[in-house]
Design a protein around this motif. Structure first.
Motif, short mmCIF file in Angstrom:
data_model
loop_
_atom_site.label_atom_id
_atom_site.label_comp_id
_atom_site.label_asym_id
_atom_site.label_seq_id
_atom_site.Cartn_x
_atom_site.Cartn_y
_atom_site.Cartn_z
N ARG A 1 0.68 -1.31 -0.25
CA ARG A 1 -0.52 -0.11 -0.54
C ARG A 1 1.13 1.08 0.32
O ARG A 1 0.28 2.19 -0.85
CB ARG A 1 -1.11 -0.24 1.23
CG ARG A 1 -1.77 1.27 1.10
CD ARG A 1 -2.55 1.38 2.62
NE ARG A 1 -3.29 -0.28 2.65
CZ ARG A 1 -4.54 -0.53 3.00
NH1 ARG A 1 -3.99 -0.17 4.53
NH2 ARG A 1 -5.21 -2.02 3.10
N SER B 1 3.01 2.21 -3.26
CA SER B 1 1.93 2.51 -4.91
C SER B 1 1.71 4.03 -3.93
O SER B 1 1.07 4.51 -4.85
CB SER B 1 0.71 1.38 -4.08
OG SER B 1 0.67 -0.06 -4.36
N GLN C 1 3.12 5.46 -6.90
CA GLN C 1 2.26 5.92 -7.87
C GLN C 1 0.94 7.18 -7.87
O GLN C 1 0.39 8.57 -8.48
CB GLN C 1 1.15 5.06 -9.01
CG GLN C 1 1.07 4.56 -10.00
CD GLN C 1 1.47 5.19 -10.92
OE1 GLN C 1 3.27 4.79 -11.08
NE2 GLN C 1 0.53 5.97 -12.37
N THR D 1 -5.53 4.58 -9.21
CA THR D 1 -4.19 4.49 -8.33
C THR D 1 -5.14 3.86 -6.80
O THR D 1 -3.97 3.45 -6.15
CB THR D 1 -3.89 5.82 -8.66
OG1 THR D 1 -3.29 5.32 -9.91
CG2 THR D 1 -2.52 5.26 -7.20
N ALA E 1 -6.10 0.54 -6.50
CA ALA E 1 -4.73 -0.01 -5.81
C ALA E 1 -4.37 -0.11 -5.28
O ALA E 1 -3.78 -1.23 -3.98
CB ALA E 1 -3.72 0.32 -6.92
N ILE E 2 -4.33 1.29 -4.39
CA ILE E 2 -3.57 0.98 -2.88
C ILE E 2 -4.75 0.12 -1.83
O ILE E 2 -4.04 -0.71 -1.14
CB ILE E 2 -3.40 2.97 -2.16
CG1 ILE E 2 -2.31 3.45 -3.68
CG2 ILE E 2 -4.05 2.89 -1.15
CD1 ILE E 2 -2.58 4.57 -3.10
N VAL F 1 -4.77 -3.89 -3.25
CA VAL F 1 -3.03 -3.65 -3.68
C VAL F 1 -3.01 -6.02 -2.10
O VAL F 1 -1.79 -6.86 -2.53
CB VAL F 1 -2.07 -3.37 -3.46
CG1 VAL F 1 -1.36 -2.68 -2.25
CG2 VAL F 1 -0.63 -4.10 -4.12
N ARG G 1 -0.55 -8.90 -5.48
CA ARG G 1 0.68 -8.38 -6.91
C ARG G 1 -0.16 -9.00 -8.29
O ARG G 1 -0.28 -8.57 -9.68
CB ARG G 1 1.69 -7.96 -6.50
CG ARG G 1 2.46 -7.15 -5.76
CD ARG G 1 2.39 -7.78 -4.46
NE ARG G 1 2.98 -6.63 -2.79
CZ ARG G 1 2.33 -6.96 -1.93
NH1 ARG G 1 1.37 -6.85 -1.69
NH2 ARG G 1 3.21 -6.53 -0.82
N ASN H 1 -3.36 2.23 -14.04
CA ASN H 1 -2.78 2.84 -12.77
C ASN H 1 -3.73 2.29 -11.28
O ASN H 1 -3.24 2.84 -10.21
CB ASN H 1 -3.28 4.38 -12.46
CG ASN H 1 -2.90 5.24 -13.09
OD1 ASN H 1 -1.96 5.74 -12.47
ND2 ASN H 1 -3.44 6.09 -14.10
N PRO I 1 1.31 1.36 -10.66
CA PRO I 1 1.91 1.43 -8.46
C PRO I 1 2.77 -0.26 -8.70
O PRO I 1 3.84 -0.12 -8.48
CB PRO I 1 0.62 1.66 -8.03
CG PRO I 1 -0.54 0.84 -8.61
CD PRO I 1 0.05 1.35 -10.36
N ILE I 2 1.93 -1.51 -9.21
CA ILE I 2 2.11 -2.83 -8.59
C ILE I 2 3.62 -2.93 -8.90
O ILE I 2 4.40 -4.12 -8.21
CB ILE I 2 1.34 -4.02 -9.00
CG1 ILE I 2 0.00 -3.34 -8.70
CG2 ILE I 2 2.09 -4.91 -8.32
CD1 ILE I 2 -0.30 -3.20 -7.36
N VAL J 1 5.73 -2.10 -6.25
CA VAL J 1 6.03 -2.75 -5.46
C VAL J 1 6.83 -3.98 -5.39
O VAL J 1 7.52 -4.19 -4.52
CB VAL J 1 4.44 -3.06 -5.05
CG1 VAL J 1 4.53 -3.52 -3.72
CG2 VAL J 1 3.70 -2.03 -4.37
#
Length: 517
Positions: free
Chosen positions: A133, A136, A139, A308, A311-312, A315, A320, A425, A430-431, A434
């Motif tokens: 998190r 990420s 991003q 995004t 994703a945060i 994740v 991932r 996104n 972002p991944i 990570v």
């Protein structure tokens, strides 16, 4: 939320704030490039260099990043990067010619290494259950920076009609100079964060490392975490950079390196930098006016921010690997949709279209002989325009001509663009950072992350450098179809090789990957 959670959040946001500056810069140059091209009379490849030369700076910086972060620490390097951003903004906004602008952009590229260093810092600072998190956040801040810049650029363009001193010859200076305030704020914030506990432990500053861990972990976890770090460092020793590089390319690391290189190529080569760094130009291809194209970029920026955040907050739940594969699938479909929309477009010049073009302030005398002609694709139309307008005029009038002459079902293109932004996104954007912050062992991380970032940068550089040339020579349809093939290849490779690293400590991930190699 506990105090240590608040501190991890604070430190991660500050370290990742370079992503906000990066997003500002990317979106600013996307708005400025048409005005810069007209003022300095740039051709397609020179336009590409103005945008992509920043990534040349990244390439240079990444050769030294590993040595610098090992010698001076993550925090000190981030501070140096913030000062480099400030210098870049000053030179770029005050540029008197094309070489000076390229030089300023190049220096800013050196500062783009902040993405790598902040991912390294956060990966070493955050606990396993929240690391994905927090990494990420990089991003998220990129997308927030882009959104802010898109909004500023839109209002600057909209204000040209009402502000006498703001015009097409100087508006780009305000766009590129807008970063200065943010750079100063970032420098002030970086002073307040601690150094990475893993770097402190490597430098035998165990008391300082323990103090940082007490800020970021529950007290009962500090001793075990400290023992894990010390054990890992004891096994690895103080490895020189050249030895780290040899170890990175050695047999046990080849599987990890394959995963990282494949991910970097796909993330950099699937088209995001074309959309991000040339956003108004992309919307211009479907017939948007100058003001409308800048307005559309705000919507793009908002979509990027929203997904995004998805994703945060997902994740750590979905992992991932799953987010990567779902995202790449959507990206392939999105690019195919964009290709279909552009592939079925045509462009016709008639009396009505000339009237619309003239209403947008374009001299239409040189277009009179084109009345009654229809062009099957944008390449044919742009070739004809290039014969009738010089380099100081073409960037400013091409949008108006496309807007008045195009016959396209824009739904496929717009749906594809927004789906691509959303998928990127919430997944590979972002991944990737990570994954990079997790899969490399402690003994090679300081060179491995910059190396993986270098591969991603080279892929991104190729996209940014040739995108204007691709639009001119290949056309929009073929350009986005190429991105679809890159994403499809990545989907296959990631489906076979990408491991799941959710919820594991860096030391546990290291042991798992060594077994898999």
């Amino acid at each position: 939320m506990h105090s240590y959670d608040n501190k991890v959040t604070k430190f991660s946001l500050i370290a990742a704030f370079g992503g906000f500056v990066f997003g500002l810069d990317a979106a600013n140059i996307s708005g400025a490039v048409r005005f810069v091209s007209a003022q300095f009379q740039l051709d397609a490849l020179e336009q590409g260099l103005v945008v992509s030369c920043a990534l040349l700076g990244v390439i240079v910086a990444l050769f030294f990043t590993g040595s610098l972060v090992e010698r001076f620490g993550r925090k000190s390097v981030l501070l140096g990067i913030a000062f480099a951003y400030t210098l870049s903004s000053l030179i770029s906004s005050l540029a008197m010619n094309y070489p000076m602008l390229v030089a300023g952009r190049f220096i800013g590229g050196v500062a783009f290494a902040s993405l790598t260093v902040s991912a390294m810092y956060i990966g070493e600072m955050a606990p396993p259950k929240t690391r994905g998190r927090f990494v990420s956040i990089n991003q998220l801040l990129i997308t927030l920076g882009s959104l802010v810049a898109f909004v500023v650029n839109y209002f600057l363009v909209k204000s040209m009609a009402g502000i006498e001193w703001l015009n097409e010859s100087n508006i780009w200076r305000f766009m590129l100079g807008a970063e200065l305030i943010v750079n100063v704020v970032w420098i002030a914030l970086l002073v307040t964060i601690p150094e990475s506990p893993r770097w402190l432990a490597k430098k035998r500053r165990d008391d300082d490392a323990r103090k940082v861990l007490l800020m970021t972990l529950p007290a009962e976890q500090v001793d075990n975490t400290m023992l894990e770090i010390q054990h890992s460092i004891h096994q690895e020793g103080d490895v020189p950079v050249l030895k780290q590089l040899r170890q990175l390319f050695s047999g046990p690391m080849r599987f990890v390196l394959l995963v990282a290189v494949a991910y970097a190529v796909v993330q950099g080569g699937s088209g995001m930098n074309a959309v991000l760094f040339y956003a108004p130009t992309v919307f211009e291809q479907i017939g948007a006016t100058v003001e409308s194209s800048f307005m559309q970029t705000i919507l793009l920026g908002a979509v990027a921010v929203i997904f995004t955040l998805v994703a945060i907050f997902s994740v750590e739940k979905f992992g991932r690997r799953n987010l990567t594969l779902v995202g790449l699938t959507i990206i392939v479909l999105a690019h195919c949709s964009i290709w279909y929309g552009f592939n079925n477009a045509s462009y016709s010049i008639d009396e009505q279209s000339l009237t619309v073009i003239a209403e947008q302030g374009v001299e239409v005398e040189s277009l009179g002989s084109l009345i009654g002609t229809t062009y099957a694709n944008d390449v044919e139309l742009k070739a004809v325009l290039a014969e009738r307008f010089d380099k100081s005029e073409l960037p400013l009038i091409s949008g108006a001509v496309i807007n008045a002459s195009i016959d396209i079902d824009a739904t496929f293109v717009l749906l594809g663009l927004f789906a691509f932004l959303a998928a990127f996104n919430m997944s590979i954007g972002p991944i990737m950072w990570v994954v990079f912050s997790e899969i490399f062992s402690n003994d090679v991380r300081s060179v491995a992350l910059p190396f993986a970032a270098l591969v991603q940068t080279l892929a991104s550089f190729s996209i940014q450098q040739i995108f204007p040339w691709q639009l001119e020579v290949m056309g929009a349809a073929s350009t986005f179809l190429n991105y679809a093939f890159v994403a499809l290849a990545g989907l296959v490779v990631m489906g076979i090789f990408l491991p799941e690293t959710k919820g594991k400590s860096i030391e546990e991930i290291e042991q798992d990957l060594v077994k898999a190699s």
